[in-house]
Design an enzyme around this catalytic site. Sequence first.
Site, short mmCIF file in Angstrom:
data_model
loop_
_atom_site.label_atom_id
_atom_site.label_comp_id
_atom_site.label_asym_id
_atom_site.label_seq_id
_atom_site.Cartn_x
_atom_site.Cartn_y
_atom_site.Cartn_z
N TYR A 63 4.40 -31.85 -0.69
CA TYR A 63 5.63 -31.65 0.22
C TYR A 63 6.54 -30.54 -0.02
O TYR A 63 7.13 -29.93 0.75
CB TYR A 63 6.15 -33.08 0.62
CG TYR A 63 7.02 -33.61 -0.48
CD1 TYR A 63 8.35 -33.43 -0.58
CD2 TYR A 63 6.54 -34.42 -1.73
CE1 TYR A 63 8.99 -34.03 -1.70
CE2 TYR A 63 7.11 -34.90 -2.61
CZ TYR A 63 8.51 -34.75 -2.63
OH TYR A 63 9.27 -35.08 -3.66
N ASP A 113 3.02 -37.72 1.91
CA ASP A 113 3.77 -36.50 1.24
C ASP A 113 2.85 -35.45 1.33
O ASP A 113 3.40 -34.25 1.14
CB ASP A 113 4.25 -36.83 -0.19
CG ASP A 113 5.16 -37.79 -0.40
OD1 ASP A 113 6.07 -38.18 0.65
OD2 ASP A 113 5.51 -38.32 -1.81
N TYR A 161 1.04 -47.64 -1.64
CA TYR A 161 2.54 -48.58 -1.52
C TYR A 161 2.18 -49.17 -0.16
O TYR A 161 2.86 -48.79 0.98
CB TYR A 161 3.61 -47.58 -1.37
CG TYR A 161 4.00 -46.80 -2.70
CD1 TYR A 161 4.02 -47.61 -3.97
CD2 TYR A 161 4.13 -45.58 -2.85
CE1 TYR A 161 4.21 -47.03 -5.02
CE2 TYR A 161 4.48 -44.76 -3.88
CZ TYR A 161 4.47 -45.59 -5.07
OH TYR A 161 4.47 -44.87 -6.31
N ASP A 168 11.91 -41.44 3.18
CA ASP A 168 11.57 -39.92 2.67
C ASP A 168 10.45 -39.75 3.64
O ASP A 168 10.15 -38.61 4.15
CB ASP A 168 11.04 -39.92 1.38
CG ASP A 168 11.71 -40.83 0.52
OD1 ASP A 168 12.55 -41.95 0.78
OD2 ASP A 168 11.56 -40.41 -0.83
N TRP A 242 16.49 -37.05 3.80
CA TRP A 242 15.43 -36.96 4.44
C TRP A 242 15.35 -37.25 5.85
O TRP A 242 14.99 -36.56 6.87
CB TRP A 242 14.23 -37.48 3.67
CG TRP A 242 13.81 -37.00 2.53
CD1 TRP A 242 13.92 -37.89 0.95
CD2 TRP A 242 13.21 -35.73 2.28
NE1 TRP A 242 13.30 -36.90 0.13
CE2 TRP A 242 13.00 -35.82 0.62
CE3 TRP A 242 13.03 -34.42 2.58
CZ2 TRP A 242 12.80 -34.33 -0.19
CZ3 TRP A 242 12.66 -33.52 1.90
CH2 TRP A 242 12.45 -33.27 0.82
#
Length: 636
Positions: A63, A113, A161, A168, A242
Amino acid sequence: MRKLILLIVLFFLSAASLELNAQTLVNMLYEKKLALKLGQNFIALHPDTILYKEEAKSRRWNYEQGLMLGALHQLYKVYGKMEFLDYVKMNLDYYIQDDGEIKTYRVDEYNIDNIPPGRMLLMLHKETGDSKYMKAAQKLRGQLATHPRTPEGGFWHKKIYPNQMWLDGLYMGEPFYAKYSSVTKDTSAFDDIAKQFSLSYSHTRDSVSGLLYHAWDAAKKEAWADKTSGKSPNFWGRAMGWYMMALVDVLDYFPKNHAFRPELIAMLKSCAEALVKVQDKETGLWYQVLDKGGKEGNYIEASASNMYIYAFAKGANKSYLEKKYFTIALDAYEQLLNRLVTVSDDGRYFLQNVCRVSGLGGKPYRDGSYEYYISEPKRANDFKGYGPFIFAAVELEKGITQVASKAVGLDYYYNHEFKDGKRFHYTWEDTTFSGFSEVGNLLKKHGETITPVEAEASKEALAPLKVYIVVDPDTPAETEKPNFISDVSANAIEQWVKDGGTLMLFANDSANCDFKHLNELSDRCGIHFNGDSDNRVTGKNFAMGKFDSLPSHPVFAGVRQIYLKEISSLKLFNYAEPILKRGNKAYIAYTRYGKGFVFAIGDPWLYNEYFDNRKLPVEFENYKAAENLFKWILNK
């Protein structure tokens, strides 16, 4: 003792050098050249590719590359310089194969990401027509189609996760998702994009402060998660940054008639209001942990600050936010340039105080505590700070351009004299000795728009102006029915200055100026015209009117002497500062007032007769001083 003196001298020289470097950067911003310089600086530091040499994982598709490439592409759009587009293409071509495969990318990791570089793939497909970029973008869109979700439909941050939405992730996924949907005309996808913002906002927002917590665990199983709400325990600056950037960028693509568009703007407004309340009072910047500014270990963090500056400036430029947020952003950015940017011996710029990384869970376990966030190391010019640093400069320069389109106005209401049935005395049109036509010519030469202000000062009359010049308000001896500066007018002028306007007051000596009402205005700003008449000149003895001991000030840069005669002195208080003094008397002064600026001089000074050398001997440099003055004023 000599060593101590040397150290003291070196300290002040170093401080002066830092101030000079910071002022150079601020000047470049107002000249709309800073963003370009920051982009060229980055490429000089990273000529081949976007990576950290000490960090192997940065060589993978990630990212941070997407963030930096997006910033550099903005510079290509604004400045039209191929060096930026070529750099973007070179970096993406390292990863993108002819069949659209992306080196080092694995869809089965389900890491959100990995999505941000996708926007640049869509851009390059449009610029070049090469299908490999669209094929690669389709792979990223395919990830979103199968990406695991919370029970309510929110994207997991990563497969590792489960059931977690991090702020984010909104920037990582939604701007690409929205751009792709816009390009492919998949209007139904915008409901899903809106849902991502709605879920993250409702599950992370603190009802008291209005701030957003870093993350939310839908399963409420993580050690960092509140067992009732699932929220993480702290407000991390960059996380909310973000989210703010995601909002203003997604709105670029969101259909104007979509039912949820007003809700996105409402979220942006709510977050902006909350963030202003936790600005550092001295610098206007933001902390690593937003609501704990005074706590030991906390620090002003550059990436979050740049992200908010960008979101505020873009939000104001697009009219999502009130214009005051542009001023907040501009002031904060000036402070950031002054405090968080250093310059190396070889002229390279380095953004300091950027947190390298912060997260939750993982190995070793990150518990989201205050102590955790302040323990993460910092890295100068970390891409997560430097990308928003460029984005912020671009948006601020756009806004400054919008301000620059406003006019320099000269009052014709309080100075309202006629001769032989015609207006005269300090007007743009008057080309005789008594006119201001040469000042007007100077301003037009430098690209400014000039305009007369025929009406009494009011919010409406001042709205089209960036500078308002009032010269020698009339007395009953000069005009049968003079227009005095009323309390209502003074209130309007004061508020206009507080909101960012620049007021220039040119008075006169005691016999020729309405000091009573002028002082009722100027006293509010800390400047009082004494109404005396100093520096009197007899006949053509021009030397009697000279000032040749000039201070080191931008107005007098390169100027050896000026001519000023029969001038009122000034009394200064509050924050007003002198520009020109003789002995204990001030004759030219300025002050910041609210977001604006006030300049004052006890003489009309720049009228045609003494503006240049048509009458003055060549050794007087009033013209050069005037050019310096307006350059300085217009950059405020």
